[in-house]
Design a protein around this motif. Sequence first.
Motif, mmCIF file in Angstrom:
data_model
loop_
_atom_site.group_PDB
_atom_site.id
_atom_site.type_symbol
_atom_site.label_atom_id
_atom_site.label_comp_id
_atom_site.label_asym_id
_atom_site.label_seq_id
_atom_site.Cartn_x
_atom_site.Cartn_y
_atom_site.Cartn_z
ATOM 1 N N LEU A 171 0.819 -1.209 0.000
ATOM 2 C CA LEU A 171 0.000 0.000 0.000
ATOM 3 C C LEU A 171 0.857 1.265 0.000
ATOM 4 C CD1 LEU A 171 -2.703 1.471 0.250
ATOM 5 C CD2 LEU A 171 -2.606 1.091 2.726
ATOM 6 N N ARG A 172 1.972 1.202 0.708
ATOM 7 C CA ARG A 172 2.787 2.412 0.880
ATOM 8 C C ARG A 172 3.226 3.037 -0.428
ATOM 9 N NH1 ARG A 172 7.732 2.929 4.965
ATOM 10 N NH2 ARG A 172 7.750 5.126 4.493
ATOM 11 N N PRO A 173 3.786 2.260 -1.351
ATOM 12 C CA PRO A 173 4.242 2.893 -2.596
ATOM 13 C C PRO A 173 3.120 3.523 -3.405
ATOM 14 C CG PRO A 173 5.191 0.697 -2.332
ATOM 15 C CD PRO A 173 4.123 0.833 -1.300
ATOM 16 N N MET A 174 1.898 3.078 -3.174
ATOM 17 C CA MET A 174 0.796 3.607 -3.977
ATOM 18 C C MET A 174 0.500 5.067 -3.652
ATOM 19 S SD MET A 174 0.288 1.102 -5.846
ATOM 20 C CE MET A 174 0.989 -0.548 -5.787
ATOM 21 N N HIS A 175 0.922 5.521 -2.462
ATOM 22 C CA HIS A 175 0.709 6.935 -2.115
ATOM 23 C C HIS A 175 1.512 7.845 -3.036
ATOM 24 C CE1 HIS A 175 -1.658 6.397 1.558
ATOM 25 N NE2 HIS A 175 -0.877 5.359 1.849
ATOM 26 N N SER A 176 2.643 7.357 -3.539
ATOM 27 C CA SER A 176 3.497 8.205 -4.375
ATOM 28 C C SER A 176 3.019 8.268 -5.818
ATOM 29 C CB SER A 176 4.942 7.685 -4.335
ATOM 30 O OG SER A 176 5.009 6.386 -4.886
ATOM 31 N N ASP A 195 -5.288 12.951 -8.063
ATOM 32 C CA ASP A 195 -5.425 12.198 -6.818
ATOM 33 C C ASP A 195 -4.356 11.128 -6.730
ATOM 34 O OD1 ASP A 195 -6.471 11.548 -4.404
ATOM 35 O OD2 ASP A 195 -8.489 11.101 -5.125
ATOM 36 N N SER A 196 -4.109 10.747 -5.492
ATOM 37 C CA SER A 196 -3.212 9.622 -5.251
ATOM 38 C C SER A 196 -3.964 8.328 -5.489
ATOM 39 C CB SER A 196 -2.691 9.669 -3.811
ATOM 40 O OG SER A 196 -2.064 8.453 -3.466
ATOM 41 N N MET A 197 -3.305 7.375 -6.114
ATOM 42 C CA MET A 197 -3.969 6.114 -6.421
ATOM 43 C C MET A 197 -4.211 5.275 -5.169
ATOM 44 S SD MET A 197 -4.627 6.096 -9.642
ATOM 45 C CE MET A 197 -5.098 7.807 -9.305
ATOM 46 N N ALA A 198 -3.613 5.657 -4.061
ATOM 47 C CA ALA A 198 -3.855 4.929 -2.819
ATOM 48 C C ALA A 198 -5.183 5.305 -2.207
ATOM 49 C CB ALA A 198 -2.730 5.205 -1.830
ATOM 50 N N PHE A 405 -2.974 -11.586 4.170
ATOM 51 C CA PHE A 405 -1.836 -10.862 3.612
ATOM 52 C C PHE A 405 -1.247 -9.943 4.684
ATOM 53 C CE2 PHE A 405 -4.010 -10.964 -0.807
ATOM 54 C CZ PHE A 405 -3.600 -12.273 -0.975
ATOM 55 N N LEU A 406 0.067 -9.742 4.587
ATOM 56 C CA LEU A 406 0.712 -8.730 5.421
ATOM 57 C C LEU A 406 0.530 -7.360 4.769
ATOM 58 C CD1 LEU A 406 4.086 -10.555 6.172
ATOM 59 C CD2 LEU A 406 2.057 -10.464 7.633
ATOM 60 N N ILE A 407 0.406 -6.323 5.575
ATOM 61 C CA ILE A 407 0.269 -4.957 5.053
ATOM 62 C C ILE A 407 1.567 -4.221 5.348
ATOM 63 C CG2 ILE A 407 -1.153 -2.882 5.015
ATOM 64 C CD1 ILE A 407 -2.633 -5.485 4.308
ATOM 65 N N ASP A 408 2.181 -3.655 4.318
ATOM 66 C CA ASP A 408 3.491 -3.014 4.526
ATOM 67 C C ASP A 408 3.410 -1.830 5.476
ATOM 68 O OD1 ASP A 408 2.093 -1.383 2.836
ATOM 69 O OD2 ASP A 408 3.728 -1.030 1.431
ATOM 70 N N GLU A 409 2.235 -1.219 5.591
ATOM 71 C CA GLU A 409 2.098 -0.058 6.472
ATOM 72 C C GLU A 409 1.922 -0.445 7.939
ATOM 73 O OE1 GLU A 409 -0.882 2.662 5.229
ATOM 74 O OE2 GLU A 409 0.306 3.454 3.563
#
Length: 1643
Positions: A171-176, A195-198, A405-409
Amino acid sequence: MGESIDRGMIRSVHSSVSECTGSTGQIDLSKFKKLLQTLGLQDFYPNKLSLKKVLEIDIEALEGKIPTCAGDIPWHFLRLLMAGNSSARIFQPPRLESMQDETVEDDFDFFPPLLKPKTTVVAFNPLDIITALLLCADTFLQQEVISKMSLCQFAVPIILPCPEGSPTFLLRPMHSIVKRYRPHSMGEKREYIEDSMATAHIPTFAFTRLGHSSMSKSKMLNHIFSNSHQQLHYFIHSDMPSGNIVKDISNGLMEMCWYLPYGSEAVDIIPEPLAIMNLRGNALDFPGSFQFLSKVAAAVFVFIDCLDTQIKTFLLSHAHISQKLFLIVTPKSHQMRQMNLHLKELVKSKFLTKDQVLPKFQENEAEFLSNVRSKILATFSRRSEFKEKAPSLQEMASLAKESTFLIDEDVSEFSEARGMSIQIVNSIHNGNIKEFKQKHLYFQGDAWKKISDIEKEICRLKHFTGPSVGEYISKLREEGHVLCQGLIGRGMSDVMMNVISFLQPATNRKHFLNCLKYDLDSRSRTELRNLSERRMVSNGEAEQQVQNSVLQNPQAELHSNVSDSSMSLGLEHFLREMGLIYQVFQTVKTIPPDIKQFPSIAAELLLEGFPLELMDGDVSNIPVEWVSSVLTEVDRKVGPCCIFVLSVLGVQSTGKSTLLNTMFGSQFAVGCGRCTRGVYMQLIKTTRKIHNRGCDFILLLDTEGLEAQEQSSVGDTYEHDNELATLVSGLSDLTLINMSTETASEMKEVLQIVVHALIRMKTVGKRPNCQFLHQKIGDVSAYQKNVRSHSSIQQELDQMTKIAAKAEKQDGKFSKFSDVLDYDSKKSNWYIPGLWCGTPPMAPVEVAYSQTVAELKHNILQHFLHRRPSTITDFISWMKSTWDAVKHESFIFSFRNSQVANAYNKLSEKCSDLDWKMRSEVHSWLQKAHIRIKTCKGDLQDLEEILTREVLEVMSEQKTQQLNEIEDYFKTDTAQAHLVERFKAEISASFESVCWEIETLTKRQCAEAVIRQKELNKLNNILSGYSDRIQGRVDQLLNTMKLQTADHSESELIEAFENMWTESMQSVKYQPVEFNIERDMEKSLRENMRTCGNILTEKLASGTSLCDLSKRPWKIAKQHIEASKRSLLKRILEKAHEVYSNLLQTKVNLDNEDTEAWVESECSVEAGRITKVLISQCKLHVEEMVKKGEDYHPLLCKKLLREIDGELEKLDGETFQFTELFDTDVKIQICGFAVQRFREMHNGFCDQHNPVKRLANDRNHYFTIFKSMYSQKDQSETCAKLFCDSLLKPALLEDLNQGLGKAIVDHIRNGQNAEFKSRRNLQVGIMLDLKRQNSFEEYWQYIKNSEDFEQDWMRKQVLNHCKRLDNRQSTLYHIAANILEQKIKLMQTTIEDIKKSPTDDIGLFLDAFKQRLEEHIVFPQGYLENKNIFKNAPSFVLKLADSIHNLEGCLLQDIVKWDIEQRVSDLPTDPSRELYKILCGCGKHCPFCEVPCEQTIKDHEKHSATYHWPQGIGGCNFRWNKKLTTESCEAVASQSYWYQKEGERLWQRVARSCKEFMYRKFYIETRCKRADAWDIPLTPKAQAPSYWKWVLSTYNKEFALKYNVKPADISNSDTPWDINADLEKHYDVKIDEYLIYLTPTGS
């Protein structure tokens, strides 16, 4: 439909799929480790590969085009991806080894893959490479990789499989990933969504396969979501290079991409935005991933080849997706029946409808794609009907957890950082950014803007209206101080305290800053979107109510808000606030400890890859103290490091930041509705070739756009752009000029700005280097078209150069563009295609753009390889100087007085080093020549001829060596030598002149030494005759006494010797030559002054002797100065008053007597000063003659007169001409003094060399010989002591005397004494000493007699140096002991060498001993010539070694007792005089302020000084009020200030200003034409250094009393608080390096 599904059928399949749903689908660990090993990534797993590592600059990587081994593949991919190259996933597999050496022609096949291959090809599926890299990458590199993949329109990983645990939801990289698009649902509005895709709520469509699929799912997806005219490759498929390679670790990888509409039906294939998720591998193996897709997707498309029982059971286990499930079936012919059967069962059970089955047979592919798209559009319609809101990726995270699933955040570090970020962002109440900044970021608010305006106003004085510049500047400074105190009183806001506390721990800092950046960007996007919507509403209402004035103000407010920087809030604002807090607190002497840490924090951020603001774009100001402290901290943390500086200039929105980000992977902000404001900098680490060149980092400077719309509303756009271009080009080693056009005519505005900046940099010595980038070149013929138009571009640039040069007042130097820089139209122009390949937002980066930028990068790095990097300290200095120049709007002046002056100072140090090196070598040679002359046994005339030839050889060698070193100095660019390139010719000429002088002087000294030795030889012959006679009498007495039988006692020996000595000395007679020195001098004086002998005759006819005449007090008389010159001064002054009277329409009478008195006063003061210097110099020549210790010779009179004539020729004839009476009186004054000193010299010589006295002094010597020869005992020890005392000790003392002066100079030059490094350092040392003494009389002597004062001051410093204690002994003791030790060691070594060839003959030993040492020391003649003395000394050689050792101790004891002051003053080589020779100036003074010329180059074209003093110090005063002036020469020499007095009308103002200007102009002329001989920069707003302002302020009354005028008007606030800091700033020195500063007063 879902309610009527057959529940029994579903229940019956639960048990059969339970095993399936438990499958984890993990990566095979062994395969994964093997892959990492093959790719060379094993050391980076897990998550150890950093973004910083990837971004390191490696020129070799740019040179390698394709991978040559498996380990190159990941780096090749990353390099291309970071450059935004859309071909990054396509790489040729490396061939590792040959399996077959040769191929037979007939041995081939049309189907080579079926045969055994000749080479082993290591191939990898690109998805495996990407997966491996992401598993090895840390969080920040993952983020950058995924962001760049999205930029290239690559599908990005969203679910990353893991070899040692559950898959990770990224999820984290999607903020960029921030996208802009325009849905058709927005209608006719010309707005867009950013908009951010996250966080964007975009429907997701999932695609997967069950079982094997003969049709490439990924390829089909690429077709479905691509236009017919532009095929995009979102997903890697089997028909792409290496796409057919079996995946080892990437099965289970889930990718996603987005389809975003442009807003045009002609372009878009789908009118609304959507997300596509693609699960790699068989979904049966990854039930968790399929379950996740079934929950988040608006529709799930499943590709099936064979619908068997297992697949049917799997589908039925996910009954909740029945309504959004679509089956794309591609059965083989033999599978159709079975598939048909299972499909009917699913339809019958109401799990599916016929519309949800999409068969793919052999029909037209376009129809099939259209069919799939229609299902997607139908889904949109259904969701719109039910108003379903699609979940964002952020909302999907909770569903991902349900799928295990693990969440990177969820990592603790990130969670904590995110919490901090949210806490800060939530403090922005109601989204009011402007209010938030006013409340919490107030250091960058109105107060900072006012402080910045005050700083510029102090430099520019644009609004100056008062009569006193000093008072106006003091008032401004006080206002700035009050503003700073107000900010300091408020202190840091709570929000900033929180931010700083979050930045303190380095472990969590990057996470926090990234979170804060994304959250602030998101908030800014929301705020801008709301403002935009309000503006659209306002515009709509305005169209309906045009006449309604009420709407006009809100509308204008909205428009201004959109462009108002106060509505923008990003990470850079918080970092700016931190910097400004530090900057403002610098005004306080004690900075709080927490604020002291700010530069260290910022330096760490800079080293971690975060950009830092160099210039605040909102107020166009540089917080110099802050930036300097940060860069200094960088230098401290990394160690002394060097940098290359690369900058980019161009019009707004031409892709400057994007260019740097593409080229170097930098992090400069793009998007978010904000353009770059000001200047930002970022450090990029270098490796290998660049690093080996001495460069540790490349410093990138990203600038705001020229001709920016934000600046156009403010006004002075052109001025602002010129400032920006000058600043950036001044700091850069290479500047990229970025233009979005192809021809020179369209880029004229930009180039005009750039040419102005380049001319300024060229003028001050900076070497400008530019590359011109023409972006958005779409036509392939653009390059050829521009090549053909190169001549027209060149003409355009030449024309602009002429215009700019004229504006910069440099039109005489620059007439064409190539005069400014080395411009090659073929090599200096780059034609770069547009960034996008197609129409955004679905356009990838153009491959040609990325490749061209990569070539440009390679070219830039190659350019840096051939340049010398700058230290960070140099960069800080350049930044301060450049910014100071920009603020003053006087670029050339400011640079001349800082960077060029500093470079000239270093050049002076180099020249003084070379000068002393040459003088030292010649001195050493001359000392050896004197020894050869003194020990010459042949014809001295022949030796003189030999020495003359050797002098020529030595000087030729030295001259060549010094000129080569100067040439190397400029070639190697040491210490910014290019800044003083214009002095190169003068320096070479100066060295030629100095060499000629030294050569002439050396030949003359050799000739004089020969003459002196001839005279000494005569005296020595006389002495030798008497010595032989006495020695004979001693031998006779010895024989007589030995014949007597009885032994004699000591008293009897003494009595017998005394009788013999008295009788012998009665026969010794000597009468020295008597000279009438005064008569010789008068005779020489008459011969010298034949043309004006009558004046001399009249002077001497009075009966007064020459000596008595010289004793009369010297005074300048009116008759000493040419009358015509005095009349000229008077006429000029009268003319000036006549002009003033006409201007004021009134008559101003000029009193004749006053004018005459003023002229007489001016002339007499100037002539008196000049004469005093002249007489002082000539007396020094006399003293140097006397100190040589030679006898008087009539030629000395003529020699002295030649020296006097030479000094008279140097006088300033431009000022006024001296009369013959002046010449006569000066020569009488000096010659009379010389007569007295020559008499003393002659008497001293006679006393020293009188044979009678010398024999009398040697009485004990002869008695010792007599006693030794009479005794029959071993006299080895006595003879050895006698030898040491009679020969070695005098020889050593003479050698020490001759070499000590040079040794003192060497010791001072090699020490840490900054005062003696250069001319400017000498002046600073004197200034520090004067301030310490705090005596007006000392200042007065320095100002009026600087040359005498400097020499006297240097003598005192040399004495202080010699007296300074080191280990309880003086420095002079250590220097002398070192010389003595060398000679003693030489003697001891000589004895040991002779002993190796043993001989019993002491006479032979002594001859060999003297012969070997005669090149190094001179033995007294006539001593111990009788070898019989040593016949009773069998152990003489052994005892001699001991005696020499004892002699050293004895001499050292004598040295300790020296009177240091007397000893130094008696040295034949005066160390202070030698030092002054290499540090002295030309002795000329500014005709206005009296500052001495700093030029050390002989015969320089113009005199100059780094900084001029206030003119009041030189006595300049206003004629109308008799008050001393405080202004600098630079200001007064150009024009008067244009100010208005209270109650003054315009015509009165014009008349008064003209009067003042013209009066000053004529005053300068009356000061004489000497002003033309000075290089005084014409800068009206120039300020004298605070040190000399302080001097004038402190001794204002004393100066006025000396000049008989009124004190200057100086307010107390004009006096600076920190004189030392001002000296360090203006003169570029370190005060603590000055020994004079560290020496206590009175020492």
